[in-house]
Write a protein that holds these residues in place. Structure first.
Motif, PDB file in Angstrom:
ATOM      1  N   VAL A 304       0.852  -1.193   0.000  1.00 21.94           N
ATOM      2  CA  VAL A 304       0.000   0.000   0.000  1.00 21.94           C
ATOM      3  C   VAL A 304       0.886   1.240   0.000  1.00 21.94           C
ATOM      4  N   ARG A 305       0.331   2.320  -0.537  1.00 18.31           N
ATOM      5  CA  ARG A 305       1.069   3.588  -0.605  1.00 18.31           C
ATOM      6  C   ARG A 305       0.835   4.356   0.699  1.00 18.31           C
ATOM      7  N   VAL A 306       1.922   4.730   1.367  1.00 13.94           N
ATOM      8  CA  VAL A 306       1.836   5.391   2.664  1.00 13.94           C
ATOM      9  C   VAL A 306       2.812   6.574   2.700  1.00 13.94           C
ATOM     10  N   ARG A 307       2.710   7.339   3.776  1.00 15.16           N
ATOM     11  CA  ARG A 307       3.697   8.391   4.065  1.00 15.16           C
ATOM     12  C   ARG A 307       4.251   8.146   5.459  1.00 15.16           C
ATOM     13  N   VAL A 308       5.562   8.251   5.604  1.00 15.69           N
ATOM     14  CA  VAL A 308       6.176   8.145   6.930  1.00 15.69           C
ATOM     15  C   VAL A 308       5.726   9.325   7.773  1.00 15.69           C
ATOM     16  N   ALA A 309       5.442   9.087   9.050  1.00 16.29           N
ATOM     17  CA  ALA A 309       4.945  10.151   9.940  1.00 16.29           C
ATOM     18  C   ALA A 309       6.034  10.715  10.843  1.00 16.29           C
ATOM     19  N   HIS A 310       7.248  10.207  10.761  1.00 13.68           N
ATOM     20  CA  HIS A 310       8.299  10.576  11.709  1.00 13.68           C
ATOM     21  C   HIS A 310       8.524  12.096  11.746  1.00 13.68           C
ATOM     22  N   ARG A 311       8.192  12.704  12.872  1.00 13.76           N
ATOM     23  CA  ARG A 311       8.451  14.127  13.134  1.00 13.76           C
ATOM     24  C   ARG A 311       8.010  15.040  11.998  1.00 13.76           C
ATOM     25  N   ASP A 312       6.925  14.687  11.341  1.00 16.77           N
ATOM     26  CA  ASP A 312       6.480  15.567  10.250  1.00 16.77           C
ATOM     27  C   ASP A 312       5.853  16.854  10.772  1.00 16.77           C
ATOM     28  N   TYR A 313       5.607  16.916  12.099  1.00 20.07           N
ATOM     29  CA  TYR A 313       5.112  18.175  12.668  1.00 20.07           C
ATOM     30  C   TYR A 313       6.204  19.242  12.731  1.00 20.07           C
ATOM     31  N   TRP A 314       7.432  18.877  12.370  1.00 16.06           N
ATOM     32  CA  TRP A 314       8.510  19.867  12.236  1.00 16.06           C
ATOM     33  C   TRP A 314       8.793  20.178  10.765  1.00 16.06           C
ATOM     34  N   ARG A 315       7.935  19.680   9.893  1.00 13.53           N
ATOM     35  CA  ARG A 315       8.140  19.868   8.452  1.00 13.53           C
ATOM     36  C   ARG A 315       7.080  20.809   7.878  1.00 13.53           C
ATOM     37  N   LYS A 316       7.429  21.402   6.732  1.00  9.82           N
ATOM     38  CA  LYS A 316       6.482  22.251   6.033  1.00  9.82           C
ATOM     39  C   LYS A 316       5.644  21.456   5.037  1.00  9.82           C
ATOM     40  N   GLU A 317       6.194  20.313   4.598  1.00 10.57           N
ATOM     41  CA  GLU A 317       5.487  19.465   3.641  1.00 10.57           C
ATOM     42  C   GLU A 317       5.523  18.025   4.128  1.00 10.57           C
ATOM     43  N   PRO A 318       4.529  17.228   3.781  1.00 11.23           N
ATOM     44  CA  PRO A 318       4.529  15.821   4.204  1.00 11.23           C
ATOM     45  C   PRO A 318       5.685  15.052   3.563  1.00 11.23           C
ATOM     46  N   HIS A 319       6.085  13.965   4.197  1.00 13.36           N
ATOM     47  CA  HIS A 319       7.038  13.053   3.571  1.00 13.36           C
ATOM     48  C   HIS A 319       6.426  12.523   2.278  1.00 13.36           C
ATOM     49  N   PRO A 320       7.242  12.208   1.293  1.00 15.75           N
ATOM     50  CA  PRO A 320       6.694  11.691   0.031  1.00 15.75           C
ATOM     51  C   PRO A 320       6.051  10.311   0.214  1.00 15.75           C
ATOM     52  N   GLU A 321       5.157   9.969  -0.682  1.00 15.25           N
ATOM     53  CA  GLU A 321       4.547   8.650  -0.659  1.00 15.25           C
ATOM     54  C   GLU A 321       5.583   7.580  -1.001  1.00 15.25           C
ATOM     55  N   GLN A 322       5.433   6.408  -0.400  1.00 14.68           N
ATOM     56  CA  GLN A 322       6.262   5.262  -0.764  1.00 14.68           C
ATOM     57  C   GLN A 322       5.487   3.990  -0.460  1.00 14.68           C
ATOM     58  N   TRP A 323       6.109   2.868  -0.775  1.00  9.23           N
ATOM     59  CA  TRP A 323       5.451   1.588  -0.574  1.00  9.23           C
ATOM     60  C   TRP A 323       5.661   1.072   0.838  1.00  9.23           C
ATOM     61  N   LEU A 324       4.595   0.570   1.446  1.00  9.61           N
ATOM     62  CA  LEU A 324       4.694  -0.292   2.613  1.00  9.61           C
ATOM     63  C   LEU A 324       4.391  -1.696   2.131  1.00  9.61           C
ATOM     64  N   LEU A 325       5.392  -2.581   2.198  1.00 11.04           N
ATOM     65  CA  LEU A 325       5.213  -3.974   1.803  1.00 11.04           C
ATOM     66  C   LEU A 325       5.047  -4.811   3.069  1.00 11.04           C
ATOM     67  N   ILE A 326       4.042  -5.652   3.080  1.00 14.63           N
ATOM     68  CA  ILE A 326       3.686  -6.448   4.260  1.00 14.63           C
ATOM     69  C   ILE A 326       3.685  -7.920   3.881  1.00 14.63           C
ATOM     70  N   GLU A 327       4.376  -8.745   4.668  1.00 18.23           N
ATOM     71  CA  GLU A 327       4.305 -10.194   4.473  1.00 18.23           C
ATOM     72  C   GLU A 327       3.469 -10.802   5.599  1.00 18.23           C
ATOM     73  N   TRP A 328       2.428 -11.541   5.203  1.00 16.77           N
ATOM     74  CA  TRP A 328       1.505 -12.121   6.172  1.00 16.77           C
ATOM     75  C   TRP A 328       1.145 -13.533   5.718  1.00 16.77           C
ATOM     76  N   PRO A 329       1.951 -14.529   6.096  1.00 12.20           N
ATOM     77  CA  PRO A 329       1.646 -15.904   5.695  1.00 12.20           C
ATOM     78  C   PRO A 329       0.274 -16.338   6.193  1.00 12.20           C
ATOM     79  N   ALA A 330      -0.375 -17.201   5.437  1.00 10.05           N
ATOM     80  CA  ALA A 330      -1.736 -17.629   5.770  1.00 10.05           C
ATOM     81  C   ALA A 330      -1.797 -18.328   7.124  1.00 10.05           C
ATOM     82  N   ALA A 331      -0.709 -18.967   7.516  1.00 14.26           N
ATOM     83  CA  ALA A 331      -0.714 -19.715   8.779  1.00 14.26           C
ATOM     84  C   ALA A 331      -0.471 -18.834  10.000  1.00 14.26           C
TER      85      ALA A 331
END
Length: 444
Positions: A304-331
């Motif tokens: 999914v496309r996300v933005r990192v939230a790390h200390r963005d309250y000290w930024r003028k613009e949001p962090h750029p979008e990037q991929w969050l890749l998740i591995e979730w085996p069925a078991a």
């Protein structure tokens, strides 16, 4: 004799050509033969790749002189590790990339259990080899990898703070004055900068969460215009798809207009785990990424496309979008791994998974370097010796990689053992027993 058998019979010639290329970095002519001998010694099918048993096999009729020569070239001689690693890279990388383009720069570290406190860098810290905290030293490396081969291109000891701030111990171990305390991600970023300055063909930077969770590390990669796919912890805070921090507050009647992003109690980021648990079963897809020793490797993934939230309250613009890749085996009841990646938004899920999973090759590097080429067998205590021994172990490994590129192993195994390398040496004297051998003729 088949063409393949004939070419194997010329292995000694190929080894000498390879060593001739390496020793261009020796600096002085009198270092050429000792460097060649030490590299050959690391390829011998002996249990312990330290100076004494290597000397006994390389010169059974004159062990003492060979011992002195090998010890001097690794512990005292002032040749450049960077220059020799550059020579290794210049010979090995073209062969690796002949069939598959360079795909990744893989960052990792490896530990070496060590008794006592006098050997450079040794302190109580986490050792991956043991899976727990213990007395050890740790080195950080960057490997260059294609789909079928890899080679370490940068390697440096991590100097813990207790060592970096101890002038007496630094002096005894010969730690260079310019070496100060750095975190492992900072060391890796310095190695990556060096490779960029060396104009090494670029690959996607891969690393586990020990590096990927470091925001400064990721920001450093972005500043170098590098792509990455790095592990993160489940607690990393992110803005879900379509969300971002709130815009700056409206300008008041007095003072400068606010410029910093903001949050409120109702508008907060989620952790990677919280976000993953919001996914539905249709968001997860079965993906196969490579053939393993037990067949095709498969699991379930979501991206999914996300933005990192790390200390963005000290930024003028949001962090750029990037991929969050998740591995979730069925078991599994919950996801087992998370990655962040700034690869292109149009990349397919299968390609993203294949790139992230290529990090496994660094484990193969370390396994062969330790088991086949004695990476952890250096018995000296000083900074120079530790790095010289590692550099020559990598040089020996480079020749194994070249041979693998000529003759890919049959089946799924990518392993090339030192028993397959024909190093011309005299037979060992039957009465010689190297220190630490379990029985008299163990290394014969």
């Amino acid at each position: 004799m088949s063409p393949r058998q004939l070419d194997f019979s010329r292995q000694g010639e190929r080894l000498q050509v390879y060593l001739d290329g390496l020793t261009e970095a020796a600096g002085h002519a009198d270092r050429v033969v000792p460097i060649e001998n030490y590299t050959k010694g690391l390829m011998l099918p002996i249990e312990r790749k330290s100076v004494e048993p290597m000397a006994a096999r390389l010169a059974p009729g004159n062990v003492r002189q060979m011992h002195q020569s090998l010890h001097h070239i690794v512990a005292d001689a002032a040749w450049s590790d960077d220059a020799l690693l550059r020579q290794v890279r210049s010979q090995v990388l073209p062969a690796m990339a002949r069939k598959h383009a360079l795909a990744a720069w893989i960052v990792d570290d490896t530990g070496f259990p060590k008794k006592g406190t006098h050997s450079v860098g040794v302190t109580r810290q986490y050792c991956g080899q043991l899976g727990k905290q213990d007395n050890c030293r740790v080195a950080v490396s960057v490997s260059l990898a294609t789909e079928e081969a890899s080679i370490p291109a940068a390697y440096r000891l991590y100097l813990p703070e207790v060592w970096a701030n101890d002038k007496e111990r630094r002096k005894e171990a010969g730690v260079p004055k310019e070496i100060s305390f750095q975190t492992k991600p900072d060391i890796a970023l310095g190695q990556i900068r060096w490779l960029v300055n060396e104009d090494v063909p670029r690959g996607v930077v891969l690393a586990d969460a020990a590096y990927g969770n470091d925001n400064g590390f990721r920001d450093g990669l972005v500043s170098l215009e590098l792509s990455y796919a790095v592990g993160i912890q489940s607690s990393t805070t992110l803005w879900p798809p379509g969300l971002a921090p709130l815009s700056p507050r409206p300008k008041g009647k007095m003072g400068r207009p606010p410029r910093l992003l903001q949050r409120d109690e109702q508008h907060q980021p989620l952790t990677a785990k919280q976000l993953a648990l919001c996914l539905s079963a249709t968001d997860l897809h079965k993906v196969s990424w490579r053939e393993g020793t037990r067949g095709m490797m498969r699991s379930r993934f979501a991206a999914v496309r996300v933005r990192v939230a790390h200390r963005d309250y000290w930024r003028k613009e949001p962090h750029p979008e990037q991929w969050l890749l998740i591995e979730w085996p069925a078991a599994e009841k919950e996801p087992i791994k998370y990655w962040l990646s700034n690869l292109d938004a149009s990349i397919t899920l299968r390609k993203l998974v294949a790139i992230a999973k290529l990090r496994w090759r660094i484990e193969r590097d370390y396994e062969e370097l330790k088991q086949e080429l004695g990476l952890g067998h250096f018995e000296g205590r000083n900074w120079r010796g530790f790095h010289h021994h590692a550099t020559l172990s990598i040089a020996a490994y480079g020749f194994l990689v070249l041979e693998r590129c000529l003759f890919p192993p049959s089946g799924n195994s990518q392993r090339v053992e030192t028993e397959n390398i024909q190093v011309q040496i005299p037979p060992m004297q039957s009465e010689y027993t190297p220190r630490g051998a379990a029985c008299k003729n163990r290394t014969a």
